[in-house]
Design a protein around this motif. Sequence first.
Motif, PDB file in Angstrom:
ATOM      1  N   ALA A 164     -33.533 -13.419  -1.049  1.00 44.57           N
ATOM      2  CA  ALA A 164     -33.915 -14.425  -1.940  1.00 44.57           C
ATOM      3  C   ALA A 164     -33.627 -15.996  -1.571  1.00 44.57           C
ATOM      4  O   ALA A 164     -34.221 -16.881  -1.549  1.00 44.57           O
ATOM      5  N   ILE A 165     -32.395 -15.907  -0.934  1.00 40.68           N
ATOM      6  CA  ILE A 165     -31.917 -17.273  -0.215  1.00 40.68           C
ATOM      7  C   ILE A 165     -33.057 -17.505   0.677  1.00 40.68           C
ATOM      8  O   ILE A 165     -33.446 -18.961   0.858  1.00 40.68           O
ATOM      9  N   LEU A 166     -33.384 -16.811   1.839  1.00 44.47           N
ATOM     10  CA  LEU A 166     -34.176 -17.106   2.900  1.00 44.47           C
ATOM     11  C   LEU A 166     -35.759 -17.386   2.350  1.00 44.47           C
ATOM     12  O   LEU A 166     -36.401 -18.342   2.897  1.00 44.47           O
ATOM     13  N   MET A 167     -36.210 -16.715   1.309  1.00 48.10           N
ATOM     14  CA  MET A 167     -37.325 -17.321   0.653  1.00 48.10           C
ATOM     15  C   MET A 167     -37.318 -18.689   0.150  1.00 48.10           C
ATOM     16  O   MET A 167     -38.406 -19.502   0.194  1.00 48.10           O
ATOM     17  N   TYR A 168     -36.296 -18.913  -0.540  1.00 44.96           N
ATOM     18  CA  TYR A 168     -36.219 -20.518  -1.001  1.00 44.96           C
ATOM     19  C   TYR A 168     -36.140 -21.396  -0.184  1.00 44.96           C
ATOM     20  O   TYR A 168     -36.891 -22.338   0.111  1.00 44.96           O
ATOM     21  N   LEU A 169     -35.251 -21.147   1.225  1.00 48.61           N
ATOM     22  CA  LEU A 169     -35.377 -21.831   2.460  1.00 48.61           C
ATOM     23  C   LEU A 169     -36.593 -22.038   3.296  1.00 48.61           C
ATOM     24  O   LEU A 169     -36.865 -22.847   3.675  1.00 48.61           O
ATOM     25  N   SER A 170     -37.595 -20.814   3.092  1.00 47.49           N
ATOM     26  CA  SER A 170     -38.618 -20.929   3.902  1.00 47.49           C
ATOM     27  C   SER A 170     -39.591 -21.811   3.409  1.00 47.49           C
ATOM     28  O   SER A 170     -40.754 -21.972   3.828  1.00 47.49           O
ATOM     29  N   MET A 171     -39.453 -22.101   1.966  1.00 42.68           N
ATOM     30  CA  MET A 171     -40.209 -23.227   1.303  1.00 42.68           C
ATOM     31  C   MET A 171     -39.618 -24.486   1.504  1.00 42.68           C
ATOM     32  O   MET A 171     -40.227 -25.559   0.691  1.00 42.68           O
ATOM     33  N   GLY A 172     -38.532 -24.669   2.090  1.00 41.21           N
ATOM     34  CA  GLY A 172     -37.891 -25.965   2.323  1.00 41.21           C
ATOM     35  C   GLY A 172     -37.280 -26.485   1.333  1.00 41.21           C
ATOM     36  O   GLY A 172     -36.748 -27.483   1.094  1.00 41.21           O
TER      37      GLY A 172
ATOM     38  N   LYS B  13     -39.609 -25.596   8.761  1.00 38.47           N
ATOM     39  CA  LYS B  13     -39.712 -26.489   7.774  1.00 38.47           C
ATOM     40  C   LYS B  13     -38.476 -27.561   7.899  1.00 38.47           C
ATOM     41  O   LYS B  13     -38.725 -28.900   7.795  1.00 38.47           O
ATOM     42  N   PHE B  14     -37.384 -27.060   8.612  1.00 35.97           N
ATOM     43  CA  PHE B  14     -36.132 -28.230   8.624  1.00 35.97           C
ATOM     44  C   PHE B  14     -36.035 -28.915   9.947  1.00 35.97           C
ATOM     45  O   PHE B  14     -35.574 -29.850  10.179  1.00 35.97           O
ATOM     46  N   TYR B  15     -36.568 -28.073  10.982  1.00 36.09           N
ATOM     47  CA  TYR B  15     -36.595 -28.744  12.339  1.00 36.09           C
ATOM     48  C   TYR B  15     -37.597 -28.907  13.039  1.00 36.09           C
ATOM     49  O   TYR B  15     -37.846 -29.455  14.280  1.00 36.09           O
ATOM     50  N   GLY B  16     -38.923 -28.483  12.564  1.00 38.59           N
ATOM     51  CA  GLY B  16     -40.306 -29.028  13.134  1.00 38.59           C
ATOM     52  C   GLY B  16     -40.278 -27.939  14.234  1.00 38.59           C
ATOM     53  O   GLY B  16     -41.250 -28.331  15.040  1.00 38.59           O
ATOM     54  N   MET B  17     -39.800 -26.806  14.255  1.00 34.52           N
ATOM     55  CA  MET B  17     -39.906 -26.012  15.491  1.00 34.52           C
ATOM     56  C   MET B  17     -41.261 -25.406  15.337  1.00 34.52           C
ATOM     57  O   MET B  17     -41.294 -24.524  14.423  1.00 34.52           O
ATOM     58  N   GLN B  18     -42.241 -25.250  16.246  1.00 36.88           N
ATOM     59  CA  GLN B  18     -43.393 -24.556  16.245  1.00 36.88           C
ATOM     60  C   GLN B  18     -43.215 -23.200  16.598  1.00 36.88           C
ATOM     61  O   GLN B  18     -42.278 -22.865  17.659  1.00 36.88           O
ATOM     62  N   ARG B  19     -43.789 -22.266  15.945  1.00 42.16           N
ATOM     63  CA  ARG B  19     -43.896 -20.756  16.352  1.00 42.16           C
ATOM     64  C   ARG B  19     -44.314 -20.735  17.725  1.00 42.16           C
ATOM     65  O   ARG B  19     -45.444 -21.362  18.180  1.00 42.16           O
ATOM     66  N   ARG B  20     -43.719 -19.894  18.635  1.00 42.45           N
ATOM     67  CA  ARG B  20     -44.251 -19.401  19.966  1.00 42.45           C
ATOM     68  C   ARG B  20     -45.290 -18.364  19.619  1.00 42.45           C
ATOM     69  O   ARG B  20     -45.485 -17.479  18.861  1.00 42.45           O
TER      70      ARG B  20
END
Length: 280
Positions: free
Chosen positions: A173-181, A255-262
């Motif tokens: 639940a927490i990670l889902m919220y965070l994944s949406m910023g 979302k939070f650090y602008g890190m692009q997926r590899r």
Amino acid sequence: MPSVEARGGYYFFSVTFNRSLLVKVTCGSELAVMFVDALVKGKIPCDPEIVDRIRKIYKLFPQIPVPSNFAVEDDVQELTEALGAAKTRLQSCYSFLKAAIKWSAEFGADKNGDPQLHTMLAEYIYSESPEMDMAKVSYHFVRGNNLKKFATTLVNFMSKCYPGEDDIAIARAILMYLSMGNLQDASSLMEELKKQVQAQELEFPVSDLIQFINLLLLTLEKETLPLFNALRVKYKPSIDREPAFNELVCDIAEKFYGMQRRNPFQDMFGDMLKVSDLSN
């Protein structure tokens, strides 16, 4: 502006559905979906009045929790029929609300769909599903508008789930919220969970995964990238407990650090070049 014919169709389906009283769930569901189709074809904007009509239709769907106390001597066929009926009710309501959410996303202000509709669907899945899917329940709650209800649902789940499922449900639940910023609601949900658990004199889960979640919330508040990366490494075994968690953590990093997926294909190609260079 929607055509007169389209608006006429919309009101026809609205009135007809309310009078049908869902004599049969499947027939009622088909009529409900036709109602949403009329909204889409008529390009009816998503507004509080229409959402309220959808809510009234939603409340007509039967809510009959699947019995969990069948005795050994009970007829197996009775249990099978009860489970089959529950699946039919769930699928019928699910089809209707999913269509409504899609309509609200297209013709409303929220690109994810109206939050009230997401909350309705989350509640129905949790209360009616014979096979509990907390991932799906959480998916809709985090896009909903009732954080306290979400917390109550999680606490209820914690009281009856198998050992080791409670901390995963909270983390998801927490990670889902965070994944949406959405750091604010993620933090608020954790606080509400602890408050409700304490009020009911229950024990809050204690695990490395929960420790990771608590530290992650603090890290994101301070926007500390090195600490974020350190947490990912240190708590990798906990993150790996649920396959979807790695994807969610990657979304959070973006979302939070602008890190692009590899890109795994780029990595593969790079490894091939290294091997080629070594062989020359």
